[in-house]
Write a protein that holds these residues in place. Structure first.
Motif, PDB file in Angstrom:
ATOM      1  N   SER A  74     -12.616   4.896   3.465  1.00 36.02           N
ATOM      2  CA  SER A  74     -11.448   4.797   2.585  1.00 36.02           C
ATOM      3  C   SER A  74     -11.854   4.926   1.123  1.00 36.02           C
TER       4      SER A  74
ATOM      5  N   ASP B 299      -8.011   0.191   0.238  1.00 39.21           N
ATOM      6  CA  ASP B 299      -7.178   1.385   0.336  1.00 39.21           C
ATOM      7  C   ASP B 299      -6.132   1.413  -0.777  1.00 39.21           C
TER       8      ASP B 299
ATOM      9  N   ASN C 134       0.840  -1.205   0.000  1.00 32.84           N
ATOM     10  CA  ASN C 134       0.000   0.000   0.000  1.00 32.84           C
ATOM     11  C   ASN C 134       0.873   1.253   0.000  1.00 32.84           C
TER      12      ASN C 134
ATOM     13  N   ARG D 111      -6.273   4.293  -3.644  1.00 30.85           N
ATOM     14  CA  ARG D 111      -5.168   5.256  -3.799  1.00 30.85           C
ATOM     15  C   ARG D 111      -4.672   5.334  -5.239  1.00 30.85           C
TER      16      ARG D 111
END
Length: 243
Positions: free
Chosen positions: A184, A155, A122, A159
């Motif tokens: 999120s 997440d 991540n 992103r």
């Protein structure tokens, strides 16, 4: 305890290092570690893990790595603590390499191990690698993803702007998504300008907590940014009524 000449147990030491980690009191944590070495206190798996965890919470990854590499008694908890500590302190590549080392050991990764390596993916934006690890959990190790694993994937995908994939992950969950997951996805939708999925996320977020203002605010801001001022005002009205 020292004045009374009472030798601390492993539970005493773990409690002290937990306190040092929460307070980011590295100097005191290091003193306790040196005390342990001077007094030949056994460095079992529980103690080693506590030291590593304390060092990582105090952002001293170098010391944590030294402890990890030097001690012979490394249980799975020690590996997990080191992987997660690396991932959360900006050493994502090292965390992934350490996970690869773990896969070659007699120890098998558990659900905590995968939270650590997914966190590393991540932070470094390695979407494809994260997908591989997520699939590996069940196929290779028979680990059913928990809500934390799903949260990591949502997440990661969010992103990187892969919002439809993130939404599909949510739809595939075997448990009810929590506010963290919906929040999120909503934040990612705002970053990437996807109003329709943002609306879907906000509805579920507000369903879980109608008094939470962030859902209303994010939607109002998104509508305003896209020139939909009437819709933005419509979001403000229920927010005032519920907050």
């Amino acid at each position: 305890m020292q004045k009374e000449k009472i030798k601390p147990s492993e539970f005493t030491l773990v409690s002290l290092w937990n306190a040092c980690g929460h307070l980011e009191a590295l100097e005191q944590g290091n003193w306790i570690y040196n005390y342990v070495k001077r007094n030949n206190v056994e460095l079992n798996v529980i103690v080693v893990t506590a030291v590593i965890d304390m060092c990582c919470k105090c952002a001293n990854v170098e010391m944590a790595s030294q402890v990890f590499e030097r001690v012979p008694n490394k249980g799975l908890s020690s590996w997990n603590s080191m992987i997660l500590g690396l991932a959360t302190n900006g050493f994502e590549d090292e965390a992934i390499r350490l996970f690869a080392r773990l896969q070659c050991m007699n120890l098998k990764p558990d659900f905590v191990s995968f939270i650590g390596v997914l966190t590393a993916c991540n932070h470094s934006g390695l979407v494809d690698k994260a997908k591989d690890y997520f699939q590996l959990m069940d196929k290779e190790y028979g680990i059913e993803p928990s809500i934390k694993h799903y949260g990591c994937m949502v997440d990661i995908l969010g992103r990187e702007g892969k919002l439809e994939e993130a939404a599909e992950i949510i739809r595939s969950m075997k448990m009810k998504p929590d506010a963290v997951i919906w929040g999120s996805l909503l934040s990612a939708c705002r970053s990437h300008g996807n109003i329709s999925l943002a609306r879907w996320s906000a509805e579920h977020l507000l369903e879980l907590n109608p008094n939470e203002s962030s859902g209303y605010v994010l939607m109002a801001n998104m509508y305003a940014a896209s020139g939909q001022f009437e819709e933005a005002m419509d979001e403000r009205i229920p927010m005032k009524e519920n907050i």
